[in-house]
Design an enzyme around this catalytic site. Structure first.
Site, PDB file in Angstrom:
ATOM      1  N   ALA A  24       0.941  -1.127   0.081  1.00  0.00           N
ATOM      2  CA  ALA A  24       0.081   0.088   0.117  1.00  0.00           C
ATOM      3  C   ALA A  24       0.849   1.384  -0.008  1.00  0.00           C
ATOM      4  O   ALA A  24       1.918   1.226   0.682  1.00  0.00           O
ATOM      5  CB  ALA A  24      -0.928  -0.072   1.407  1.00  0.00           C
ATOM      6  N   SER A  25       0.481   2.335  -0.523  1.00  0.00           N
ATOM      7  CA  SER A  25       1.152   3.741  -0.658  1.00  0.00           C
ATOM      8  C   SER A  25       2.408   3.192  -1.233  1.00  0.00           C
ATOM      9  O   SER A  25       2.819   3.057  -2.368  1.00  0.00           O
ATOM     10  CB  SER A  25       1.076   4.178   0.526  1.00  0.00           C
ATOM     11  OG  SER A  25      -0.296   4.439   1.071  1.00  0.00           O
ATOM     12  N   GLY A  26       3.324   3.642  -0.260  1.00  0.00           N
ATOM     13  CA  GLY A  26       4.855   3.531  -0.731  1.00  0.00           C
ATOM     14  C   GLY A  26       5.114   2.040  -1.133  1.00  0.00           C
ATOM     15  O   GLY A  26       6.084   1.678  -2.124  1.00  0.00           O
TER      16      GLY A  26
END
Length: 704
Positions: free
Chosen positions: A487-489
């Protein structure tokens, strides 16, 4: 200078004033990250608790801790965006997208890649050893190291409980390692000395992606014809999901179990902030982005509720379907059982959900009888730790000449290693980049697999790794294999690969931005604190004036900065996935997806685990599917003195390794963060009896 707080953010930002926070987060597990920071300079290792009357606070960033985390009120949100030089300009991305659409019109349709590529399944196929290979294996066993020697007829016993890391562990490391658990199943299937496997399964503190991976290896092991027995003294849905895949499943008469269903929670701090006189000023970009909701709202938004409901329905529906299929029952029967609120172990046996009710010693006696061992003799057992040291070479399971490099990126992302870092403390960007470049420059490796289990972290580090993975993918096949969460990064890294593989329940996405700050005017009035600022520059007080609300022109700049950050993140995601910006917009807006839904929306390419990623890497590298390859683990840890001492005594001069890793995250993270935010999958993540108040207290203490 005032005290600041940052909710983890992405790295697509222009330089935003340091008093703000910008957050590109993925919400799936229970994590809400706060960061205290005071200046653009590197953070100091000095700590003050939130709401301290001191006029300034050094930087503090929270670690990734599973389930409910970081719900700590502090003074003012802060973040720095990375330099635009680390990312292609927005116009460049748009031009490249237009070029892609002209050159490959058939590839970009309906919001996803439409290549109808037939990816290999990578399914395990058990092959019985021939007479010659059996002789060679027995010969190798004669020359095995002393710690690799095992009695014939031994039973491999593994206790699966607590946290399971996606990283390899050294001999001196504590805890369980997913790759070593899976490898043990493969080795045991072929090892002539192992007669079967006896699993102890207790409460697990890991995500559903790892559970799926282990379950797949349980099913694969059964193809060897050896017995596989599970013993579950304490279990919930996640533990039963694993155990029911075994041939036999036993529980003691006093077993604790809770098959009551799954829940998801979200916590809100607005009421607390109002009581202490803190006014959050938040710009939320992406209607599903709920990080700002925790500060601005007292209840769940309609969009957040919709997203969490979809995630929960996916996970719950998958659980019911798999369990009913495994036990040969109708879906309605399993749902009825859950809704009856059963609390007696006898009911599990009556319904056919467990094989029988036995204590551990009774199962041991049963195994002795099955293996023809006298009652007064001990059952030969080999545990997880010892069997993990048995080399595959000893069992004739070595690979071929072709090599595939494997990089494991597990944990919170940071750009550089801190003085307190251990070999297993998260994803260190500069180290991952060094490994990626080594693969790119070497002719030894035919392909690479990036194994990702990360909720994100430092946004600049994620962007730099994205760039290096893109360069690597231009020279040789790169496959991203996603575990519990990317997720995200974590997803930022994955989307740079040529092909992305995820489990059905891998949590991914959350392409969105929330940016905000705290106005402490009322709090300062209550405590009698005064702050005066002398400034030069129209917007210079944006990052310093926490004693007042933003002026209209400051608020406009604040909002424009957030919008620009979101556009860069969204556009780079569209570029990476060969989608138009409009198509990416439909699946972005901060929404979190399970792997199954992410596949249908073009965020990933195939459903499967690590073995499927290997099969696809072979296909992309033009290696025949029946040809063995050698997997070269570039992230294999080497034991250090603190690790060895920690393995012996679990602590070193009074500082537990877990606390050391916590401090490492708190003291050395600077810049924009791109992390998961504060969504609590309470039952999903092993915190079955968690109290919100207890969680807040724990979060507060862990931030000091």
């Amino acid at each position: 200078m005032a005290k600041l707080l940052l909710l983890h953010t992405p790295h697509f930002t222009p330089k935003i004033h340091h008093r703000s926070f910008t957050s590109i987060l993925s919400k799936s597990q229970t994590i809400s990250f706060l960061r205290l920071s005071s200046s653009p300079s590197p953070p100091l290792s000095i700590f003050h608790p939130p709401f301290s009357p001191l006029p300034s606070i050094p930087s503090l960033s929270s670690p990734v801790i599973q389930s409910h985390r970081r719900l700590i009120p502090a003074f003012s949100f802060s973040s720095r965006a990375f330099d635009d030089s680390s990312s292609p300009p927005e116009t460049q991305i748009e031009q490249e997208l237009e070029h892609q659409q002209k050159e490959e019109p058939d590839r970009i349709q309906s919001g996803r890649k439409t290549e109808t590529e037939d990816y290999p399944s990578g399914e395990f196929e058990y092959e019985k050893m021939g007479a010659w290979k059996s002789f060679i294996v027995k010969l190798k066993m004669l020359f095995a190291f002393p710690w690799e020697r095992i009695r014939k007829g031994s039973v491999l016993t593994m206790k699966l409980r607590g946290q399971i890391s996606d990283q390899l562990k050294s001999r001196f490391s504590s805890g369980l390692s997913l790759p070593q658990i899976c490898e043990n199943f493969i080795k045991a299937a072929y090892d002539p000395r192992i007669s079967g496997v006896y699993l102890h399964i207790e409460p697990l503190n890991c995500g559903w992606g790892k559970v799926e991976e282990i379950r797949r290896h349980i099913l694969n092991f059964k193809k060897s014809g050896k017995f596989l027995i599970a013993y579950v003294p304490v279990f919930g849905e996640k533990e039963y999901y694993l155990a029911c895949a075994c041939e036999e499943l036993y529980a003691p008469p006093s077993a604790y179990f809770s098959l009551y269903g799954l829940t998801v929670q979200a916590s809100f701090l607005r009421g607390i902030l109002e009581k202490v006189g803190i006014e959050p000023e938040v710009q939320r970009i992406g209607k599903y982005k709920s990080a700002g909701d925790q500060l601005m709202r007292k209840s769940m938004s309609e969009e957040n509720c919709k997203m969490l409901t979809a995630l929960l329905d996916n996970i719950y529906g998958n659980w019911v379907d798999v369990v009913s299929s495994t036990k040969g029952k109708k879906r309605q029967d399993i749902e009825k059982f859950i809704n009856e609120g059963v609390y007696k172990v006898e009911s599990l046996k009556e319904k056919g959900l467990i094989t029988d009710i036995h204590y551990d010693d009774e199962i041991i006696s049963m195994l002795k009888e099955r293996l023809g061992i006298q009652k007064d003799k001990n059952l030969p057992l080999v545990d997880y730790r010892k069997y993990s040291s048995v080399r595959k070479w000893t069992l004739g399971l070595t690979g071929g000449r072709d090599q595939i490099a494997v990089i494991r990126a597990s944990g919170s992302i940071s750009r550089v290693r801190s003085p307190l870092s251990t070999p297993t403390s998260g994803v260190i960007g500069e180290q991952i980049i060094e490994k990626i470049r080594r693969i790119r420059e070497s002719k030894r490796y035919k392909a690479a697999i990036i194994r990702i289990d990360s909720p994100g972290g430092d946004a600049l580090a994620s962007d730099l790794m994205w760039r290096e993975i893109r360069l690597l993918a231009a020279s040789k096949p790169v496959i991203a294999s996603m575990s519990d969460v990317a997720a995200s990064g974590g997803y930022y890294m994955a989307m740079a690969a040529g092909t992305i593989v995820a489990e059905n329940l891998t949590l991914t996405g959350s392409i969105g931005v929330v940016t905000g700050r705290f106005s402490l005017e009322k709090l300062y009035e209550k405590i009698g604190f005064n702050k005066e600022i002398i400034s030069r520059g129209r917007f210079s007080e944006l990052r310093a004036a926490d004693q007042r609300t933003l002026r209209p022109d400051e608020a406009e700049l604040f909002a424009n900065s957030a919008q620009n950050t979101y556009k860069q993140f969204r556009d780079k995601a569209a570029f990476s996935r060969s989608m138009s910006i409009d198509e990416m917009e439909e699946v972005a807006q901060g929404r979190v997806w399970t792997g199954k839904d992410a596949a249908s929306h073009g965020l990933i390419d195939a459903i499967g685990g690590y073995s499927r990623a290997i099969a696809i890497a072979k296909q992309k590298a033009n290696i025949p599917p029946d040809t063995k390859v050698t997997l070269v683990e570039l992230s294999r840890p080497s034991p250090t003195l603190p690790e060895i001492l920690s393995g012996i005594g679990n602590s070193l001069v009074g500082v537990d390794r877990a606390v050391k890793e916590l401090l490492q995250d708190l003291t050395y993270s600077d810049g924009v963060q791109a992390r998961m935010d504060g969504i609590m999958f309470q039952r999903l993540e092993g915190y079955t009896n968690a109290s919100p108040i207890f969680s807040l207290i724990k979060d507060y203490l862990s931030s000091l």
